[in-house]
Design a protein around this motif. Structure first.
Motif, mmCIF file in Angstrom:
data_model
loop_
_atom_site.group_PDB
_atom_site.id
_atom_site.type_symbol
_atom_site.label_atom_id
_atom_site.label_comp_id
_atom_site.label_asym_id
_atom_site.label_seq_id
_atom_site.Cartn_x
_atom_site.Cartn_y
_atom_site.Cartn_z
ATOM 1 N N ASN A 212 9.956 -4.937 3.287
ATOM 2 C CA ASN A 212 10.400 -4.804 1.883
ATOM 3 C C ASN A 212 9.501 -5.571 0.851
ATOM 4 O O ASN A 212 9.792 -5.017 -0.524
ATOM 5 N N MET A 213 9.118 -7.218 0.962
ATOM 6 C CA MET A 213 8.226 -7.666 0.316
ATOM 7 C C MET A 213 7.582 -7.323 -0.395
ATOM 8 O O MET A 213 7.125 -7.040 -1.562
ATOM 9 N N GLY A 214 6.569 -6.327 0.300
ATOM 10 C CA GLY A 214 5.083 -5.895 -0.518
ATOM 11 C C GLY A 214 6.065 -4.779 -1.036
ATOM 12 O O GLY A 214 5.671 -4.639 -2.512
ATOM 13 N N TYR A 215 6.768 -3.246 -0.895
ATOM 14 C CA TYR A 215 6.821 -2.184 -1.341
ATOM 15 C C TYR A 215 7.841 -2.780 -2.432
ATOM 16 O O TYR A 215 6.827 -1.871 -3.424
ATOM 17 N N TRP A 216 8.541 -2.976 -2.732
ATOM 18 C CA TRP A 216 9.324 -3.301 -3.431
ATOM 19 C C TRP A 216 9.292 -4.672 -4.552
ATOM 20 O O TRP A 216 9.110 -4.114 -5.915
ATOM 21 N N SER A 217 7.759 -5.283 -4.630
ATOM 22 C CA SER A 217 7.037 -5.660 -5.215
ATOM 23 C C SER A 217 6.500 -5.025 -6.149
ATOM 24 O O SER A 217 5.879 -4.936 -7.458
ATOM 25 N N LEU A 218 6.051 -3.842 -5.404
ATOM 26 C CA LEU A 218 4.727 -2.912 -6.104
ATOM 27 C C LEU A 218 5.368 -2.114 -6.978
ATOM 28 O O LEU A 218 5.253 -1.833 -8.118
ATOM 29 N N GLN A 219 6.665 -1.588 -6.638
ATOM 30 C CA GLN A 219 7.861 -0.633 -7.002
ATOM 31 C C GLN A 219 7.979 -1.701 -8.639
ATOM 32 O O GLN A 219 8.253 -1.145 -10.060
ATOM 33 N N TYR A 220 8.198 -2.688 -8.182
ATOM 34 C CA TYR A 220 8.880 -3.901 -10.087
ATOM 35 C C TYR A 220 8.064 -4.105 -10.584
ATOM 36 O O TYR A 220 7.782 -3.185 -11.660
ATOM 37 N N LEU A 221 6.558 -4.302 -10.112
ATOM 38 C CA LEU A 221 5.549 -4.513 -11.397
ATOM 39 C C LEU A 221 5.171 -2.938 -11.937
ATOM 40 O O LEU A 221 4.686 -3.277 -13.193
ATOM 41 N N PHE A 222 5.218 -1.737 -11.348
ATOM 42 C CA PHE A 222 5.183 -0.836 -11.882
ATOM 43 C C PHE A 222 6.159 -0.442 -12.868
ATOM 44 O O PHE A 222 6.053 -0.092 -14.139
ATOM 45 N N HIS A 223 7.202 -0.331 -13.061
ATOM 46 C CA HIS A 223 8.229 -1.018 -13.626
ATOM 47 C C HIS A 223 8.021 -1.720 -15.031
ATOM 48 O O HIS A 223 8.644 -1.240 -15.935
ATOM 49 N N LEU A 224 7.508 -2.495 -14.930
ATOM 50 C CA LEU A 224 7.069 -3.624 -15.482
ATOM 51 C C LEU A 224 6.201 -3.035 -16.326
ATOM 52 O O LEU A 224 6.003 -3.347 -17.525
ATOM 53 N N HIS A 225 5.094 -2.788 -15.465
ATOM 54 C CA HIS A 225 4.124 -2.063 -16.387
ATOM 55 C C HIS A 225 4.220 -0.644 -17.518
ATOM 56 O O HIS A 225 3.395 -0.630 -18.411
ATOM 57 N N HIS A 226 5.052 -0.302 -17.272
ATOM 58 C CA HIS A 226 5.675 1.134 -17.308
ATOM 59 C C HIS A 226 6.836 1.112 -18.638
ATOM 60 O O HIS A 226 7.170 1.881 -19.214
ATOM 61 N N GLU B 256 1.033 -0.998 -0.160
ATOM 62 C CA GLU B 256 0.171 -0.390 -0.240
ATOM 63 C C GLU B 256 0.833 1.193 -0.454
ATOM 64 O O GLU B 256 0.297 2.311 -0.723
ATOM 65 N N ASP B 257 1.623 1.094 0.950
ATOM 66 C CA ASP B 257 3.267 2.020 0.613
ATOM 67 C C ASP B 257 3.380 3.140 -0.389
ATOM 68 O O ASP B 257 3.597 3.669 -0.821
ATOM 69 N N GLY B 258 3.740 1.928 -1.344
ATOM 70 C CA GLY B 258 4.719 1.471 -2.492
ATOM 71 C C GLY B 258 3.460 1.931 -3.493
ATOM 72 O O GLY B 258 3.356 3.108 -4.147
ATOM 73 N N GLY B 259 2.549 2.103 -3.854
ATOM 74 C CA GLY B 259 0.780 2.351 -4.053
ATOM 75 C C GLY B 259 0.993 4.067 -4.009
ATOM 76 O O GLY B 259 0.773 4.535 -4.790
ATOM 77 N N ASP B 260 0.320 4.217 -2.536
ATOM 78 C CA ASP B 260 0.531 5.442 -2.253
ATOM 79 C C ASP B 260 1.484 6.523 -2.952
ATOM 80 O O ASP B 260 1.299 7.268 -3.359
ATOM 81 N N ILE C 171 -0.049 -9.429 -18.389
ATOM 82 C CA ILE C 171 0.052 -9.162 -17.220
ATOM 83 C C ILE C 171 1.403 -9.271 -16.199
ATOM 84 O O ILE C 171 1.560 -10.172 -16.040
ATOM 85 N N PRO C 172 2.597 -8.694 -15.432
ATOM 86 C CA PRO C 172 3.608 -8.423 -14.828
ATOM 87 C C PRO C 172 3.772 -9.474 -13.640
ATOM 88 O O PRO C 172 3.013 -8.930 -13.007
ATOM 89 N N VAL C 173 4.148 -10.487 -13.422
ATOM 90 C CA VAL C 173 4.314 -10.878 -12.321
ATOM 91 C C VAL C 173 5.059 -11.332 -11.572
ATOM 92 O O VAL C 173 6.562 -11.437 -11.770
ATOM 93 N N VAL C 174 5.152 -11.146 -10.527
ATOM 94 C CA VAL C 174 6.462 -11.240 -9.014
ATOM 95 C C VAL C 174 6.056 -11.731 -7.849
ATOM 96 O O VAL C 174 5.013 -12.189 -7.870
ATOM 97 N N LEU C 175 6.838 -12.604 -7.664
ATOM 98 C CA LEU C 175 6.449 -13.705 -6.600
ATOM 99 C C LEU C 175 7.240 -13.145 -5.369
ATOM 100 O O LEU C 175 8.031 -12.156 -5.076
ATOM 101 N N PHE C 176 6.754 -12.824 -3.737
ATOM 102 C CA PHE C 176 7.136 -13.178 -2.575
ATOM 103 C C PHE C 176 6.939 -13.816 -1.544
ATOM 104 O O PHE C 176 6.022 -14.539 -1.964
ATOM 105 N N ASP C 177 7.562 -13.909 -0.696
ATOM 106 C CA ASP C 177 7.596 -14.710 0.089
ATOM 107 C C ASP C 177 8.455 -16.185 -0.358
ATOM 108 O O ASP C 177 8.509 -17.244 0.194
ATOM 109 N N ALA C 178 7.020 -16.718 -1.191
ATOM 110 C CA ALA C 178 7.267 -18.436 -1.665
ATOM 111 C C ALA C 178 6.763 -18.384 -3.248
ATOM 112 O O ALA C 178 5.881 -17.715 -3.165
#
Length: 335
Positions: free
Chosen positions: A283-297, A65-69, A125-132
């Motif tokens: 970190n898992m959540g924040y950087w997952s969002l950042q990576y997805l954003f970069h892939l999408h754009h 959510e912080d990454g989205g904000d 649709i870009p996918v990144v994995l976190f935790d598992a």
């Protein structure tokens, strides 16, 4: 005439390539606004987990959510309500049907989720994995604790607690790569570095306190000389602590858990759990969002749309761990 047609053909190809590159660059540029990166209206990213009510996901979702904000985009959270592979596949299929800008996923089963992950990526649709992880899938990156090293750190701590000798057991969740890696790191570190210690049994805890309590109780009954239990997830540690208390062995069985839910922290405070492994969950959540954003754009270099074989993102990112004991447990309670 043939030469003229070849010239026209070359010009057409060059023009189409120019248009493609121009649009790609325009897409990249449009994601930049004054003050930094910024998403577009209606741009939505989805996090998908399992056992969606677990406290463990809260800090990861907070990072997402912080990454989205920070990027001005919308985020959503979906997940299987139970520890159920089929349910998570169904949830992921539903998310794919809505065509979000990107999906961050924690895979309940590394093999079973792979076809559905690949379906999303093949659909653009870009996918990144976190935790598992699902290492054989087409997901672009995996952000998580280095779980093998985390298991090794738990083994070192257990050796310290037990004076480098004694029988120990493990309570885990089978079928998940992260738990398998933690188990392997723990076992192999004991085998290599602490020859007077041995793992006498591994039991399934199902990620559930009651099931883990029963598993720990049977383990202690079967091995009366058992000196320690390592649980590869939070509920396993709490269940093992309950079993030790019920058996009157809270003083002589050392328990090391995983993660920092309140029950685990409370048990560390009162001494029934000796330590737990804290992951870099935000970190898992924040950087997952950042990576997805970069892939999408198309902001990665090389961009995935250019057909380059070089990975557009780091394939694996270690989000770090710390060991929590009575000395620092207060720092991990929610502020």
């Amino acid at each position: 005439m043939k030469k003229m047609m070849l010239v026209y053909g070359a010009l057409i190809v060059a023009f189409l390539l120019y248009v493609f590159m121009y649009r790609l660059e325009d897409k990249r540029t449009s994601s930049w606004e004054e003050g930094g990166l910024h998403g577009s209206i209606g741009e939505s990213y989805v996090m998908v987990t399992f056992q969606s009510g677990m406290e463990y996901w809260k800090n990861i979702l907070k990072g997402f959510e912080d990454g989205g904000d920070a990027l001005g985009v919308t985020v959503d959270y979906r997940g299987a309500t139970q520890y159920d592979v089929k349910e998570q596949i169904t949830v992921l299929e539903q998310v794919i049907a809505k065509r979000p800008a990107g999906i961050a996923l924690s895979a309940i089963d590394s093999k079973a989720l792979t076809p559905t992950i690949n379906k999303a990526v093949d659909a653009g649709i870009p996918v990144v994995l976190f935790d598992a992880d699902a290492p054989d899938s087409k997901a672009y990156s995996f952000l998580a604790t280095n779980n093998y090293n985390a298991g090794a750190a738990a083994a070192d701590k257990m050796a310290e607690l037990l004076g480098r000798e004694g029988e120990v057991g493990i309570i885990t969740q089978t079928g998940q790569q992260n738990h398998d890696d933690r188990t392997a790191g723990f076992r192999e570190t004991l085998e290599k570095s602490y020859p007077a210690m041995s793992v006498v049994e591994i039991r399934e805890g199902k990620g559930d306190i009651i099931a883990s309590k029963e598993a720990a109780a049977r383990m202690m009954e079967k091995f009366p000389e058992l000196k320690g239990i390592f649980a590869t997830e939070a509920n396993g540690g709490a269940g093992a602590a309950d079993a030790a208390i019920a058996a009157g062995r809270a003083e002589d069985v050392r328990i090391i858990g995983f993660d920092t839910n309140k029950v685990t922290l409370d048990r560390i405070s009162d001494g029934t759990i000796s330590a737990t492994i804290a992951q870099g969950t935000w970190n898992m959540g924040y950087w997952s969002l950042q990576y997805l954003f970069h892939l999408h754009h198309g902001l990665t270099v090389p961009a995935p749309t250019l057909g380059n074989d070089v990975a557009p993102l780091p394939p694996r990112v270690d989000t770090g761990i710390t060991i929590v004991t009575q000395e620092n447990v207060k720092d991990y309670y929610a502020k």
